[in-house]
Design a protein around this motif. Structure first.
Motif, PDB file in Angstrom:
ATOM      1  N   CYS A  13     129.168  42.150   2.445  1.00 10.61           N
ATOM      2  CA  CYS A  13     129.451  42.596   3.815  1.00 10.61           C
ATOM      3  C   CYS A  13     130.246  43.892   3.816  1.00 10.61           C
ATOM      4  CB  CYS A  13     130.203  41.504   4.586  1.00 10.61           C
ATOM      5  SG  CYS A  13     129.151  40.128   5.100  1.00 10.61           S
ATOM      6  N   LEU A  14     131.200  44.022   2.903  1.00  8.85           N
ATOM      7  CA  LEU A  14     131.958  45.262   2.779  1.00  8.85           C
ATOM      8  C   LEU A  14     131.020  46.418   2.444  1.00  8.85           C
ATOM      9  CD1 LEU A  14     134.499  46.997   2.534  1.00  8.85           C
ATOM     10  CD2 LEU A  14     134.773  46.119   0.223  1.00  8.85           C
ATOM     11  N   ALA A  15     130.117  46.203   1.488  1.00  8.68           N
ATOM     12  CA  ALA A  15     129.164  47.246   1.092  1.00  8.68           C
ATOM     13  C   ALA A  15     128.239  47.612   2.258  1.00  8.68           C
ATOM     14  CB  ALA A  15     128.351  46.788  -0.110  1.00  8.68           C
ATOM     15  N   GLY A  16     127.787  46.610   3.006  1.00 12.51           N
ATOM     16  CA  GLY A  16     126.926  46.865   4.159  1.00 12.51           C
ATOM     17  C   GLY A  16     127.639  47.697   5.212  1.00 12.51           C
ATOM     18  N   HIS A  17     128.900  47.393   5.446  1.00 14.39           N
ATOM     19  CA  HIS A  17     129.687  48.140   6.429  1.00 14.39           C
ATOM     20  C   HIS A  17     129.856  49.590   5.979  1.00 14.39           C
ATOM     21  CE1 HIS A  17     132.628  48.855   9.555  1.00 14.39           C
ATOM     22  NE2 HIS A  17     133.465  49.320   8.642  1.00 14.39           N
ATOM     23  N   VAL A  18     130.164  49.804   4.714  1.00 19.73           N
ATOM     24  CA  VAL A  18     130.336  51.165   4.194  1.00 19.73           C
ATOM     25  C   VAL A  18     129.011  51.928   4.282  1.00 19.73           C
ATOM     26  CG1 VAL A  18     130.851  52.522   2.123  1.00 19.73           C
ATOM     27  CG2 VAL A  18     132.303  50.583   2.742  1.00 19.73           C
ATOM     28  N   ASP A  19     127.894  51.259   4.001  1.00 18.42           N
ATOM     29  CA  ASP A  19     126.575  51.897   4.139  1.00 18.42           C
ATOM     30  C   ASP A  19     126.343  52.345   5.575  1.00 18.42           C
ATOM     31  OD1 ASP A  19     125.954  51.592   1.485  1.00 18.42           O
ATOM     32  OD2 ASP A  19     124.671  49.829   1.779  1.00 18.42           O
ATOM     33  N   GLU A  20     126.697  51.493   6.547  1.00 23.98           N
ATOM     34  CA  GLU A  20     126.524  51.847   7.953  1.00 23.98           C
ATOM     35  C   GLU A  20     127.388  53.054   8.321  1.00 23.98           C
ATOM     36  OE1 GLU A  20     127.263  48.437  10.414  1.00 23.98           O
ATOM     37  OE2 GLU A  20     125.203  47.732  10.187  1.00 23.98           O
ATOM     38  N   LEU A  21     128.628  53.086   7.814  1.00 26.51           N
ATOM     39  CA  LEU A  21     129.497  54.233   8.081  1.00 26.51           C
ATOM     40  C   LEU A  21     128.886  55.518   7.536  1.00 26.51           C
ATOM     41  CD1 LEU A  21     133.036  52.759   7.266  1.00 26.51           C
ATOM     42  CD2 LEU A  21     132.064  53.220   9.523  1.00 26.51           C
ATOM     43  N   ALA A  22     128.336  55.447   6.334  1.00 22.54           N
ATOM     44  CA  ALA A  22     127.714  56.626   5.719  1.00 22.54           C
ATOM     45  C   ALA A  22     126.493  57.084   6.506  1.00 22.54           C
ATOM     46  CB  ALA A  22     127.331  56.323   4.271  1.00 22.54           C
ATOM     47  N   MET A  23     125.672  56.130   6.971  1.00 23.95           N
ATOM     48  CA  MET A  23     124.481  56.486   7.749  1.00 23.95           C
ATOM     49  C   MET A  23     124.868  57.128   9.083  1.00 23.95           C
ATOM     50  SD  MET A  23     121.656  53.515   7.025  1.00 23.95           S
ATOM     51  CE  MET A  23     122.725  52.102   7.242  1.00 23.95           C
ATOM     52  N   GLU A  24     125.914  56.595   9.735  1.00 18.64           N
ATOM     53  CA  GLU A  24     126.371  57.182  10.998  1.00 18.64           C
ATOM     54  C   GLU A  24     126.855  58.610  10.786  1.00 18.64           C
ATOM     55  OE1 GLU A  24     129.376  54.592  12.551  1.00 18.64           O
ATOM     56  OE2 GLU A  24     127.962  52.951  12.891  1.00 18.64           O
ATOM     57  N   GLU A  25     127.615  58.830   9.727  1.00 23.32           N
ATOM     58  CA  GLU A  25     128.123  60.170   9.435  1.00 23.32           C
ATOM     59  C   GLU A  25     126.975  61.121   9.103  1.00 23.32           C
ATOM     60  OE1 GLU A  25     131.024  62.949   9.467  1.00 23.32           O
ATOM     61  OE2 GLU A  25     131.249  60.814   9.991  1.00 23.32           O
ATOM     62  N   GLU A  26     125.985  60.613   8.372  1.00 19.35           N
ATOM     63  CA  GLU A  26     124.832  61.431   8.017  1.00 19.35           C
ATOM     64  C   GLU A  26     124.064  61.850   9.263  1.00 19.35           C
ATOM     65  OE1 GLU A  26     121.170  59.801   5.988  1.00 19.35           O
ATOM     66  OE2 GLU A  26     122.174  60.803   4.315  1.00 19.35           O
ATOM     67  N   GLU A  27     123.930  60.938  10.236  1.00 15.27           N
ATOM     68  CA  GLU A  27     123.227  61.257  11.479  1.00 15.27           C
ATOM     69  C   GLU A  27     123.966  62.332  12.266  1.00 15.27           C
ATOM     70  OE1 GLU A  27     122.791  57.569  13.540  1.00 15.27           O
ATOM     71  OE2 GLU A  27     121.235  56.848  12.196  1.00 15.27           O
ATOM     72  N   LYS A  28     125.303  62.306  12.228  1.00 15.34           N
ATOM     73  CA  LYS A  28     126.096  63.275  12.976  1.00 15.34           C
ATOM     74  C   LYS A  28     126.120  64.652  12.321  1.00 15.34           C
ATOM     75  CE  LYS A  28     129.849  60.722  13.367  1.00 15.34           C
ATOM     76  NZ  LYS A  28     131.248  60.354  13.669  1.00 15.34           N
ATOM     77  N   THR A  29     126.256  64.695  11.006  1.00 19.24           N
ATOM     78  CA  THR A  29     126.523  65.983  10.352  1.00 19.24           C
ATOM     79  C   THR A  29     125.461  66.420   9.356  1.00 19.24           C
ATOM     80  OG1 THR A  29     127.795  64.894   8.600  1.00 19.24           O
ATOM     81  CG2 THR A  29     129.017  65.615  10.532  1.00 19.24           C
ATOM     82  N   GLY A  30     124.487  65.612   9.102  1.00 21.66           N
ATOM     83  CA  GLY A  30     123.510  65.947   8.083  1.00 21.66           C
ATOM     84  C   GLY A  30     123.774  65.164   6.819  1.00 21.66           C
ATOM     85  N   LEU A  31     123.145  65.542   5.753  1.00 24.67           N
ATOM     86  CA  LEU A  31     123.250  64.812   4.488  1.00 24.67           C
ATOM     87  C   LEU A  31     124.669  64.748   3.973  1.00 24.67           C
ATOM     88  CD1 LEU A  31     121.621  63.382   2.288  1.00 24.67           C
ATOM     89  CD2 LEU A  31     121.421  65.586   1.127  1.00 24.67           C
ATOM     90  N   VAL A  32     125.124  63.548   3.635  1.00 25.62           N
ATOM     91  CA  VAL A  32     126.457  63.346   3.080  1.00 25.62           C
ATOM     92  C   VAL A  32     126.388  63.567   1.580  1.00 25.62           C
ATOM     93  CG1 VAL A  32     128.304  61.670   2.697  1.00 25.62           C
ATOM     94  CG2 VAL A  32     127.081  61.687   4.870  1.00 25.62           C
ATOM     95  N   SER A  33     127.283  64.387   1.051  1.00 30.34           N
ATOM     96  CA  SER A  33     127.276  64.639  -0.384  1.00 30.34           C
ATOM     97  C   SER A  33     128.406  63.932  -1.076  1.00 30.34           C
ATOM     98  CB  SER A  33     127.340  66.117  -0.672  1.00 30.34           C
ATOM     99  OG  SER A  33     128.460  66.692  -0.084  1.00 30.34           O
TER     100      SER A  33
END
Length: 54
Positions: free
Chosen positions: A34-54
């Motif tokens: 669940c922790l990993a799933g939550h972190v994945d969702e945070l990364a996807m949200e950030e990617e949608e806002k700013t582009g590819l997360v590096s």
């Protein structure tokens, strides 16, 4: 207390995982998945806002 990701009740005698992202905010998770799933969702949200997360 409930898991931030899946809303399952966290039992006091079982291990729990926490994520401290913005003090004093602490999020609780019933398992590492669940922790990993939550972190994945945070990364996807950030990617949608700013582009590819590096």
């Amino acid at each position: 207390m409930k898991c931030t990701f899946c809303d399952e009740k966290i039992v006091a005698d079982k291990p729990e995982w926490i994520l401290v992202s913005k003090k004093p905010s602490v999020e609780h998770f019933c398992c590492l998945g669940c922790l990993a799933g939550h972190v994945d969702e945070l990364a996807m949200e950030e990617e949608e806002k700013t582009g590819l997360v590096s």
